[in-house]
Structure formats: C-alpha cells, structure tokens
Scaffold this motif. Structure first.
Motif, mmCIF file in Angstrom:
data_model
loop_
_atom_site.group_PDB
_atom_site.id
_atom_site.type_symbol
_atom_site.label_atom_id
_atom_site.label_comp_id
_atom_site.label_asym_id
_atom_site.label_seq_id
_atom_site.Cartn_x
_atom_site.Cartn_y
_atom_site.Cartn_z
ATOM 1 N N MET A 1 -11.446 17.047 -16.331
ATOM 2 C CA MET A 1 -11.478 18.272 -17.121
ATOM 3 C C MET A 1 -12.209 18.026 -18.437
ATOM 4 O O MET A 1 -12.198 16.921 -18.967
ATOM 5 C CB MET A 1 -10.045 18.730 -17.399
ATOM 6 C CG MET A 1 -9.938 20.082 -18.050
ATOM 7 S SD MET A 1 -8.201 20.539 -18.247
ATOM 8 C CE MET A 1 -8.407 22.052 -19.135
ATOM 9 N N LYS A 2 -12.791 19.096 -18.952
ATOM 10 C CA LYS A 2 -13.467 18.947 -20.231
ATOM 11 C C LYS A 2 -12.457 18.610 -21.308
ATOM 12 O O LYS A 2 -11.273 18.874 -21.201
ATOM 13 C CB LYS A 2 -14.201 20.249 -20.576
ATOM 14 C CG LYS A 2 -15.292 20.603 -19.577
ATOM 15 C CD LYS A 2 -15.974 21.879 -19.966
ATOM 16 C CE LYS A 2 -15.051 23.057 -19.779
ATOM 17 N NZ LYS A 2 -14.746 23.292 -18.381
ATOM 18 N N LYS A 3 -12.928 18.031 -22.409
ATOM 19 C CA LYS A 3 -12.039 17.584 -23.475
ATOM 20 C C LYS A 3 -11.232 18.736 -24.046
ATOM 21 O O LYS A 3 -10.112 18.560 -24.465
ATOM 22 C CB LYS A 3 -12.855 16.892 -24.573
ATOM 23 C CG LYS A 3 -13.441 15.558 -24.129
ATOM 24 C CD LYS A 3 -14.187 14.890 -25.263
ATOM 25 C CE LYS A 3 -14.763 13.549 -24.836
ATOM 26 N NZ LYS A 3 -15.510 12.895 -25.924
ATOM 27 N N TYR B 1 -3.203 17.568 -16.945
ATOM 28 C CA TYR B 1 -3.444 16.632 -15.842
ATOM 29 C C TYR B 1 -4.384 17.209 -14.790
ATOM 30 O O TYR B 1 -4.508 16.657 -13.695
ATOM 31 C CB TYR B 1 -2.125 16.255 -15.167
ATOM 32 C CG TYR B 1 -1.115 15.619 -16.074
ATOM 33 C CD1 TYR B 1 -1.466 14.567 -16.930
ATOM 34 C CD2 TYR B 1 0.208 16.051 -16.083
ATOM 35 C CE1 TYR B 1 -0.532 13.982 -17.769
ATOM 36 C CE2 TYR B 1 1.151 15.468 -16.927
ATOM 37 C CZ TYR B 1 0.773 14.439 -17.766
ATOM 38 O OH TYR B 1 1.703 13.864 -18.599
ATOM 39 N N ASP C 1 -8.113 19.144 -13.544
ATOM 40 C CA ASP C 1 -9.522 19.479 -13.750
ATOM 41 C C ASP C 1 -9.695 20.961 -13.438
ATOM 42 O O ASP C 1 -9.265 21.444 -12.384
ATOM 43 C CB ASP C 1 -10.420 18.659 -12.827
ATOM 44 C CG ASP C 1 -10.425 17.180 -13.197
ATOM 45 O OD1 ASP C 1 -10.216 16.871 -14.376
ATOM 46 O OD2 ASP C 1 -10.621 16.347 -12.300
ATOM 47 N N PHE D 1 -12.245 24.495 -13.298
ATOM 48 C CA PHE D 1 -13.609 24.987 -13.143
ATOM 49 C C PHE D 1 -13.517 26.499 -12.915
ATOM 50 O O PHE D 1 -12.922 26.941 -11.931
ATOM 51 C CB PHE D 1 -14.293 24.307 -11.963
ATOM 52 C CG PHE D 1 -14.156 22.807 -11.975
ATOM 53 C CD1 PHE D 1 -15.049 22.010 -12.684
ATOM 54 C CD2 PHE D 1 -13.096 22.197 -11.310
ATOM 55 C CE1 PHE D 1 -14.903 20.631 -12.704
ATOM 56 C CE2 PHE D 1 -12.946 20.815 -11.324
ATOM 57 C CZ PHE D 1 -13.851 20.033 -12.031
ATOM 58 N N SER E 1 -5.548 16.040 -11.175
ATOM 59 C CA SER E 1 -6.361 14.830 -11.269
ATOM 60 C C SER E 1 -5.522 13.573 -11.436
ATOM 61 O O SER E 1 -5.711 12.586 -10.721
ATOM 62 C CB SER E 1 -7.338 14.961 -12.441
ATOM 63 O OG SER E 1 -8.131 13.823 -12.572
ATOM 64 N N CYS F 1 0.170 19.866 -12.147
ATOM 65 C CA CYS F 1 -0.047 21.001 -13.032
ATOM 66 C C CYS F 1 1.314 21.449 -13.536
ATOM 67 O O CYS F 1 2.220 21.732 -12.736
ATOM 68 C CB CYS F 1 -0.745 22.133 -12.287
ATOM 69 S SG CYS F 1 -0.819 23.680 -13.222
ATOM 70 N N ARG G 1 -3.012 15.830 -4.386
ATOM 71 C CA ARG G 1 -4.334 16.217 -4.860
ATOM 72 C C ARG G 1 -4.916 17.233 -3.883
ATOM 73 O O ARG G 1 -5.075 16.955 -2.697
ATOM 74 C CB ARG G 1 -5.250 15.001 -4.992
ATOM 75 C CG ARG G 1 -6.578 15.319 -5.690
ATOM 76 C CD ARG G 1 -7.402 14.062 -5.960
ATOM 77 N NE ARG G 1 -8.619 14.390 -6.679
ATOM 78 C CZ ARG G 1 -9.746 14.807 -6.105
ATOM 79 N NH1 ARG G 1 -9.795 14.938 -4.801
ATOM 80 N NH2 ARG G 1 -10.810 15.100 -6.832
ATOM 81 N N ILE H 1 -17.991 23.211 -8.221
ATOM 82 C CA ILE H 1 -17.465 22.258 -9.210
ATOM 83 C C ILE H 1 -18.606 21.533 -9.921
ATOM 84 O O ILE H 1 -18.610 21.383 -11.147
ATOM 85 C CB ILE H 1 -16.516 21.265 -8.527
ATOM 86 C CG1 ILE H 1 -15.232 21.988 -8.084
ATOM 87 C CG2 ILE H 1 -16.183 20.092 -9.440
ATOM 88 C CD1 ILE H 1 -14.342 21.161 -7.176
ATOM 89 N N ASP I 1 -20.729 24.036 -15.465
ATOM 90 C CA ASP I 1 -20.935 23.526 -16.820
ATOM 91 C C ASP I 1 -21.365 24.699 -17.689
ATOM 92 O O ASP I 1 -22.517 25.118 -17.643
ATOM 93 C CB ASP I 1 -22.004 22.428 -16.835
ATOM 94 C CG ASP I 1 -22.203 21.832 -18.223
ATOM 95 O OD1 ASP I 1 -21.613 22.355 -19.186
ATOM 96 O OD2 ASP I 1 -22.946 20.844 -18.331
#
Length: 298
Positions: free
Chosen positions: A1-3, A27, A29, A31, A42, A46, A104, A150, A154
C-alpha cells in the motif's frame, strides 16, 4: 500500500467499502478507481473485515489466489486453471474470523448502480436474488485483468484514470460471466473491451506515429465512430489520450535518469527535443529538466 491515503482517495474508498478508516487498512494494499476498489491483505487482517456485523454499500467479491488460502470451503467444481470467487450483496452484516494466520485474497468492491447496470446484460433488469457468499468460478483472464488493474493503479500517473475505469468494467463483466455462464445474453457488446485493446496497442507503440485512422482500424470502425466511442468511454479524444500516455512514459524515463533528453524525445515519438520540451512543459507545468531535477531532489 502507498505510504498514505489522500482525503479524496479515502472518501472514494468509504463510498465503496463503508465507514472504514485509514488505520483499518494498515495491513492492506489498496487500489481504487471511480467504480471499483481492490483490497489485498498483505501482512495481516483488514481491521474493518474482522469488525463484527459490518456492512458494505457496494457489491462485495472475494477472489482467492489458491485453495490453501480460502476462508470459504470450496463448494463448487472449479474448471482447470480457474479461481474460486464469491459474491455478497450490499448491506448484509458479516465479519471475517480472526485466526492465527490471515488469508491472502483479493476483495473487490463494485459500485452498486454500476454493477446492476452491467448485470442487465446477463439477467433480469432488477436483481431478484440476494447473494451471501455465493461461489462461482473466476476465469484466469479475469485474474489477469485484476493484476493489470493493480499494476496500473498509480494516481500520480496522468491518464491512468480512464484506463482504470475501462479495466473496472472489464473485470466486472468477467465476474458476471462467471456468475451467469449459461446466459447467452452474456456475450454483451462491450465497448470497453475494445477500448482496452486499443489502449494496450497505444502502450506498445507509444513511440510510433499513430493516427486516428490507424487506431480506428484496430476496432473495425470509421475514424469518426471510433473517436466518438473512445471519448465516451475514456473522456478524452484518442490523440489527447495518446499524447498523455507519451508524457507519462517520458516522465518515467526522466525519473530513471538513464537516457538523454534527445533519446527520451525520440523514444516517446517526438520529432525534436524542442517539440518534446514545449509539449512536456504544457502538460506537466515544468520543463523536462526541471521535472527531472525536482524528482531527484524529492
């Protein structure tokens, strides 16, 4: 996941998932596009998924990567190379059991109105069935589309949003075809299937001198028909989209620092460095050299 998750992105996630917080996703990721969100545990559960009696405003799907990782016992026959999928209707209370090891999987949340509109290609216009983790096979092509979504997700990349929205429709149709395999109406006239193919062609030929006529032939349409349909599906004209894609490629090359300005201009289909610089500055608000320096400093 992004910061970190922006306020706009969190608002879109909440529209799809419910009253979830950024800490719930620590926890996971995530999108997200306009109508579809994909969430993959990840390194842990969740925190929203294990909350007792939680609900979602959208249609929820899970697609499992392997039999060993299922939190649902497989109750259907899966054709070779297919994956197990399951669907949950909106607003049904449920929770995932928290155990010593997390599962997962890919959780997909699809906007309710969007899903029901596409569903009309396969079944009665008004949904008559409530799904509580009804299982169905997911074709490998749909899993490939999920992975492509995925990879493309971005938000910093210009021009990514229309492509993500096209992939969202393609993924939704793939899931619907798994749910309604015997419905001959399930061979819909899906414009976005063709648009995704054209975008793929653009991606693979971004250094070439493509024209609207070239791209129209890929869809078997006249240039005017193609332009109209492409703009309806992406919000951009074909050539504007193609130019945005070239700028995106140039930005990646500038960030890599591996090529000269002349090489980048040539690789991205610009006739000269001057033309490249002027076009890049018009779209990025920075010259190529300023963009590269700013990225290196940050």
């Amino acid at each position: 996941m992004k910061k970190s998750i922006s306020k706009n992105e969190l608002a879109k996630i909440q529209e799809l998932v419910g009253q979830i917080s950024e800490s719930d996703l620590k926890y996971v990721d995530a999108f997200v596009s306009d109508r579809l969100g994909i969430f993959i545990p990840s390194v842990g559960f969740c925190q929203y998924a294990i909350r007792a009696g939680h609900t979602h405003p959208s249609y929820s799907f899970v697609v499992f990567f392997s039999d060993e990782q299922n939190f649902l016992k497989t109750a259907i026959h899966l054709p070779e190379d297919h994956y197990l999928g399951a669907i949950l209707s909106p607003e049904l209370p449920h929770e995932e059991e928290e155990t010593d090891t997390f599962t997962r999987y890919a959780a997909l949340f699809i906007d309710r109105d969007f899903y029901e509109r596409l569903r009309q290609n396969y079944a009665a216009p008004v949904p008559t069935q409530t799904y509580f983790w009804q299982q169905f096979p997911v074709a490998p092509e749909t899993m490939t589309d999920i992975k492509r979504f995925i990879d493309e997700c971005d938000p910093s990349e210009r021009g990514a949003r229309p492509y993500l929205n096209a992939l969202a429709e393609l993924i939704t149709h793939g899931l619907l075809r798994g749910l309604y395999p015997g419905d001959k109406q399930g061979q819909p006239n899906i414009t976005k299937l063709d648009v995704v193919a054209v975008i793929d062609y653009m991606e693979n030929h971004f250094s070439d001198k493509l024209t609207v006529a070239d791209l129209a032939r890929k869809m078997g349409l006249s240039p005017s028909q193609f332009t109209r349909r492409f703009k309806q599906e992406t919000g951009s004209s074909p050539m504007d989209y193609f130019l945005e894609l070239r700028i995106k490629k140039a930005q990646k090359l500038l960030r890599s620092g591996s090529k000269t300005m002349t090489e980048i201009a040539q690789d991205c289909g610009f006739g000269s460095t001057a033309h490249f610089s002027a076009t890049f500055k018009k779209h990025s608000k920075l010259s190529p050299s300023d963009y590269q320096q700013l990225y290196q400093k940050s």
